[in-house]
Scaffold this motif. Structure first.
Motif, PDB file in Angstrom:
ATOM      1  N   ILE A 396       0.870  -1.187   0.000  1.00 37.61           N
ATOM      2  CA  ILE A 396       0.000   0.000   0.000  1.00 37.61           C
ATOM      3  C   ILE A 396       0.906   1.237   0.000  1.00 37.61           C
ATOM      4  CG2 ILE A 396      -1.809   1.268   1.228  1.00 37.61           C
ATOM      5  CD1 ILE A 396      -2.615  -1.351   2.551  1.00 37.61           C
ATOM      6  N   PRO A 397       0.748   2.123  -0.974  1.00 38.19           N
ATOM      7  CA  PRO A 397       1.562   3.342  -0.947  1.00 38.19           C
ATOM      8  C   PRO A 397       1.291   4.107   0.347  1.00 38.19           C
ATOM      9  CG  PRO A 397       0.452   3.088  -3.061  1.00 38.19           C
ATOM     10  CD  PRO A 397      -0.133   2.055  -2.141  1.00 38.19           C
ATOM     11  N   GLU A 398       2.349   4.580   0.991  1.00 38.11           N
ATOM     12  CA  GLU A 398       2.192   5.201   2.304  1.00 38.11           C
ATOM     13  C   GLU A 398       1.193   6.362   2.264  1.00 38.11           C
ATOM     14  OE1 GLU A 398       5.850   6.490   4.085  1.00 38.11           O
ATOM     15  OE2 GLU A 398       4.922   6.707   6.059  1.00 38.11           O
ATOM     16  N   GLY A 399       1.203   7.098   1.166  1.00 39.36           N
ATOM     17  CA  GLY A 399       0.323   8.260   1.058  1.00 39.36           C
ATOM     18  C   GLY A 399      -1.155   7.904   0.983  1.00 39.36           C
ATOM     19  N   ARG A 400      -1.475   6.642   0.780  1.00 36.67           N
ATOM     20  CA  ARG A 400      -2.894   6.263   0.674  1.00 36.67           C
ATOM     21  C   ARG A 400      -3.420   5.583   1.936  1.00 36.67           C
ATOM     22  NH1 ARG A 400      -4.937   3.490  -4.419  1.00 36.67           N
ATOM     23  NH2 ARG A 400      -6.810   4.522  -3.667  1.00 36.67           N
ATOM     24  N   LEU A 401      -2.561   5.507   2.961  1.00 33.00           N
ATOM     25  CA  LEU A 401      -2.947   4.752   4.159  1.00 33.00           C
ATOM     26  C   LEU A 401      -4.159   5.325   4.878  1.00 33.00           C
ATOM     27  CD1 LEU A 401       0.364   3.838   6.006  1.00 33.00           C
ATOM     28  CD2 LEU A 401      -1.411   2.253   5.223  1.00 33.00           C
ATOM     29  N   GLU A 402      -4.217   6.649   4.930  1.00 37.01           N
ATOM     30  CA  GLU A 402      -5.277   7.267   5.709  1.00 37.01           C
ATOM     31  C   GLU A 402      -6.642   6.975   5.078  1.00 37.01           C
ATOM     32  OE1 GLU A 402      -4.210  11.279   6.630  1.00 37.01           O
ATOM     33  OE2 GLU A 402      -6.195  11.687   7.454  1.00 37.01           O
ATOM     34  N   GLU A 403      -6.654   7.071   3.765  1.00 39.58           N
ATOM     35  CA  GLU A 403      -7.878   6.780   3.015  1.00 39.58           C
ATOM     36  C   GLU A 403      -8.258   5.295   3.202  1.00 39.58           C
ATOM     37  OE1 GLU A 403      -8.835   6.850  -1.743  1.00 39.58           O
ATOM     38  OE2 GLU A 403      -6.897   7.565  -1.043  1.00 39.58           O
ATOM     39  N   PHE A 404      -7.243   4.451   3.151  1.00 34.81           N
ATOM     40  CA  PHE A 404      -7.433   3.010   3.333  1.00 34.81           C
ATOM     41  C   PHE A 404      -8.038   2.735   4.713  1.00 34.81           C
ATOM     42  CE2 PHE A 404      -5.560  -1.015   4.924  1.00 34.81           C
ATOM     43  CZ  PHE A 404      -6.009  -1.900   3.958  1.00 34.81           C
ATOM     44  N   TYR A 405      -7.480   3.399   5.727  1.00 35.44           N
ATOM     45  CA  TYR A 405      -7.973   3.225   7.095  1.00 35.44           C
ATOM     46  C   TYR A 405      -9.444   3.642   7.196  1.00 35.44           C
ATOM     47  CZ  TYR A 405      -8.638   4.309  12.056  1.00 35.44           C
ATOM     48  OH  TYR A 405      -9.133   4.397  13.326  1.00 35.44           O
ATOM     49  N   GLY A 406      -9.779   4.737   6.536  1.00 39.97           N
ATOM     50  CA  GLY A 406     -11.170   5.202   6.545  1.00 39.97           C
ATOM     51  C   GLY A 406     -12.105   4.125   6.014  1.00 39.97           C
ATOM     52  N   GLU A 407     -11.684   3.451   4.972  1.00 39.77           N
ATOM     53  CA  GLU A 407     -12.533   2.393   4.394  1.00 39.77           C
ATOM     54  C   GLU A 407     -12.629   1.195   5.346  1.00 39.77           C
ATOM     55  OE1 GLU A 407     -13.082   1.574   0.469  1.00 39.77           O
ATOM     56  OE2 GLU A 407     -11.708   3.087  -0.336  1.00 39.77           O
ATOM     57  N   LEU A 408     -11.507   0.871   5.996  1.00 42.47           N
ATOM     58  CA  LEU A 408     -11.548  -0.241   6.957  1.00 42.47           C
ATOM     59  C   LEU A 408     -12.569   0.057   8.051  1.00 42.47           C
ATOM     60  CD1 LEU A 408      -7.818  -1.233   7.640  1.00 42.47           C
ATOM     61  CD2 LEU A 408      -9.481  -2.455   6.246  1.00 42.47           C
ATOM     62  N   LEU A 409     -12.540   1.299   8.535  1.00 44.43           N
ATOM     63  CA  LEU A 409     -13.444   1.666   9.630  1.00 44.43           C
ATOM     64  C   LEU A 409     -14.906   1.447   9.261  1.00 44.43           C
ATOM     65  CD1 LEU A 409     -12.173   4.986  11.235  1.00 44.43           C
ATOM     66  CD2 LEU A 409     -12.224   2.713  12.242  1.00 44.43           C
ATOM     67  N   THR A 410     -15.262   1.791   8.031  1.00 43.47           N
ATOM     68  CA  THR A 410     -16.674   1.671   7.661  1.00 43.47           C
ATOM     69  C   THR A 410     -17.121   0.207   7.608  1.00 43.47           C
ATOM     70  OG1 THR A 410     -16.118   1.732   5.345  1.00 43.47           O
ATOM     71  CG2 THR A 410     -16.768   3.814   6.317  1.00 43.47           C
ATOM     72  N   HIS A 411     -16.162  -0.703   7.604  1.00 41.45           N
ATOM     73  CA  HIS A 411     -16.531  -2.128   7.586  1.00 41.45           C
ATOM     74  C   HIS A 411     -16.125  -2.824   8.880  1.00 41.45           C
ATOM     75  CE1 HIS A 411     -17.791  -2.010   3.397  1.00 41.45           C
ATOM     76  NE2 HIS A 411     -16.803  -1.151   3.238  1.00 41.45           N
ATOM     77  N   SER A 412     -15.955  -2.054   9.947  1.00 44.34           N
ATOM     78  CA  SER A 412     -15.569  -2.592  11.262  1.00 44.34           C
ATOM     79  C   SER A 412     -14.291  -3.421  11.184  1.00 44.34           C
ATOM     80  CB  SER A 412     -16.692  -3.457  11.855  1.00 44.34           C
ATOM     81  OG  SER A 412     -17.887  -2.763  11.827  1.00 44.34           O
TER      82      SER A 412
END
Ligand code: HEM
Ligand code: SF4
Length: 566
Positions: A396-412
């Protein structure tokens, strides 16, 4: 789940099932039908069923289906298939195991052949996931991207796994046989507790190979593996392994399954004699003279995704400005807490690996679809299961982690603390296992009070907690800093659930089996563990870890401290 979500899901890509696999599934189907029709007894069917990775459960009439995931590597497409099977034929939940497999529970036997076909059409199998065979070949989930590795063990793990699968050598061993590969001395794949452990090594002339240990295993008689071959050149890897399996096959105890693992063969012969027999078996295969062919390595495509890493966004200190991400439940500090515990930087600059914490290895079919999708959108479509019962997405490109985390959160799926102390390992226990004495999963939930997710202090970061529901040690309690195994204790008419506490086990450095310290009533375990942590904080030396503290203070003194809880 609304129907339109299902409609939006990508189609699963399939391949034609190879003829020999289609045939073996037909054989299984014919036998299963005989059992269901009352023409074949369950007892006769059982060893056959186990060979195909299908286990009985505590609950009569239903099966556990164990899907083998060599080195934990699977694609988004394969995970979608597992999700579909979980929803259609099981409980809608899959379970990642401590040996990187995925299990589906409460499956009816009549559905198993269809499931096998659906798995085979995406290149997955349950074959030899149980029974007296070579089980799933495991490896570090960071292999190929880890900062500290000697080399990427993935292609070797894949080659060993596929070489042995359906291999006649491996169809009827005296007992199960486990192989693991680690990329460095950190030993994330736990080589010392395997029948064969392979640790990546490099010789001074630059040649790469494996330091091979043999004879480890847990269960009620835990043993640490010993060095069989200091340096195994790659070209000799497969024959070296085959020779060990041959010795085991010839000398293993086929009368008493409780004494059948290879560790008992070694104990009986002595390690030197075992080694001599192994050398003889190796020579008999014609490998003593260097005329053999070089290893034909299977490839495993795990290239960087086409997305190029970009500079990480500037993140303000949680004041709500400038982070650009719309987290549904989290905020920037939550992202940082998650990143600190769940993300590692890869050796490839700009790329990261993120762990998705699965509570006790469980995830729903919907979550599997999500992870498959995220792996394709943020990475190269590959996923790995970990031996701590989580999943990771690499590249995962480091710059996309925050966005990735946001998506994880929406799926618990955005829990912090993956692979750390709050990530407690528990076997199925009395929830589904017929041998379970205590509810190991229930105990893991109770201990979450002591190690709350995302809030465990820095001094306990490297501690591990593992809980088995009986002495068989499926959760590997012997190698945990704090290990527990369930036992029953007779109190008058009744049997009360208790736990034996094992302290100070580990596999990195010089591996050590934890010391059996005290027997505790189940209800006192959280308080006793909390007290242990208090004693550590009270008496530790500067910078001492809990592991080092336990070794220094010793069993007798710690037992004394814990007696009031017994
Ligand atoms: C005599 C019976 C059994 C023994 C001695 C035994 C022993 C073990 C050991 C020692 C491990 C893992 C540690 C290692 O890698 O060495 C393991 C793994 C495991 N066992 Fe058992 N076990 C037994 C029966 C069961 C049963 C009945 C179940 C539940 C249905 C079960 C579920 C599991 C699971 C989920 C794992 C991780 C599995 C994997 O992917 O291989 N075990 N077992
Ligand atoms: S440790 Fe015991 S209770 Fe837990 S899964 Fe293994 S056999 Fe079952």
């Amino acid at each position: 789940m609304s129907p339109n979500i299902v409609d939006l899901r990508p189609a699963i890509k399939t391949e034609t099932i190879p003829a020999h696999i289609a045939e073996e599934i037909e054989t299984f189907e014919a036998e299963a039908q005989r059992v269901l029709g009352g023409d074949l007894s369950n007892d006769i069917f059982k060893p056959f069923r186990l060979q195909y990775g299908i286990y009985g459960q505590r609950q009569p009439g239903v099966q556990m289906v164990r899907i083998k995931i060599p080195f934990g590597g699977l694609t988004g497409n394969q995970l979608r298939r597992v999700a579909e099977l979980a929803d259609r034929f099981a409980t809608g939940v899959g379970h990642v195991t401590t040996r990187q497999d995925i299990q589906l529970h409460f499956v009816e036997l009549k559905h198993v052949p269809e499931m096998m076909r659906l798995l085979a059409s995406v290149g997955l199998t349950t074959r030899e996931a149980c029974a007296n065979t070579v089980r799933n070949v495991t490896a570090c989930h960071l292999a190929g991207v880890c900062q500290g590795e000697v080399f990427d063990v993935t292609p070797y793990a894949k080659t060993v796994a596929l070489h042995l699968l359906r291999n006649p050598l491996n169809q009827s061993l005296p007992r199960k046989f486990k192989i693991a590969l680690s990329g460095c001395r950190q030993d994330c794949a736990l080589t010392p507790i395997h029948d064969i452990g392979l640790l990546a090594a490099k010789r001074t002339d630059g040649a790469i190979g494996f330091r091979m240990v043999a004879g480890g295993g847990l269960g009620s008689t835990p043993r640490i593996a010993q060095v069989l071959r200091e340096f195994t050149p790659m070209d000799e890897l497969l024959p070296t392994i085959e020779a060990v399996i041959k010795v085991f096959d010839t000398l293993g105890n086929r009368k008493n399954r409780n004494k059948a693992r290879m560790k008992f063969v070694i104990e009986k012969l002595g390690f030197d004699e075992f080694k001599r027999r192994w050398e003889a078996a190796y020579a008999a295969m014609g490998y003593a003279v260097p005329t053999h062919e070089p290893i034909e390595l299977l490839e495993y495509a795990d290239e960087p995704p086409l997305l190029m890493p970009t500079k990480a966004p500037v993140i303000s200190n949680g004041n709500g400005h400038g982070n650009g991400a719309a987290f549904l439940n989290g905020d920037v500090s939550a992202f940082h807490a998650w990143k600190r515990t769940n993300v590692v930087l890869q050796r490839q600059a700009g790329f990261t690996t993120a762990a998705i914490k699965l509570p006790m290895g469980d995830l729903t079919g919907d979550q599997m679809w999500t992870i498959a999708d995220l792996a394709e959108r943020y990475s190269n479509g590959n996923i790995r299961t970990t031996i701590n019962q989580n999943m990771v997405i690499r590249w995962i490109p480091e710059g996309r982690l925050e966005e990735f985390y946001g998506e994880l959160l929406t799926h618990s799926l955005g829990d912090p603390g993956a692979e750390l102390v709050e990530d407690i390992i528990a076997c199925p226990g009395t929830d589904t296992c017929g041998l379970g004495i205590t509810s190991s999963k229930g105990m893991a939930r109770a201990l979450a009070e002591v190690f709350p997710a995302g809030q465990v202090p820095e001094d306990l970061r490297d501690v591990s907690v593992k809980i088995s529901g009986c002495h068989n040690s499926c959760a590997q309690h012997h190698i945990a800093t704090i290990g527990l195994h369930g036992v029953g204790k007779r109190l008058g008419e009744h049997t009360a659930p208790h736990y034996e506490l094992h302290l100070g086990g580990h596999v990195d450095g010089t591996p050590k089996i934890g010391q059996l310290t005290v027997k505790l009533p189940a209800k006192s375990v959280p308080a006793a563990v909390r007290h242990l942590v208090d004693v550590y904080r009270r008496d530790r030396k500067n910078g001492e870890t809990l592991q080092a503290f336990i070794t220094r203070v010793g069993k007798v003194a710690l037992k004394e401290e814990l007696i009031p809880y017994t």
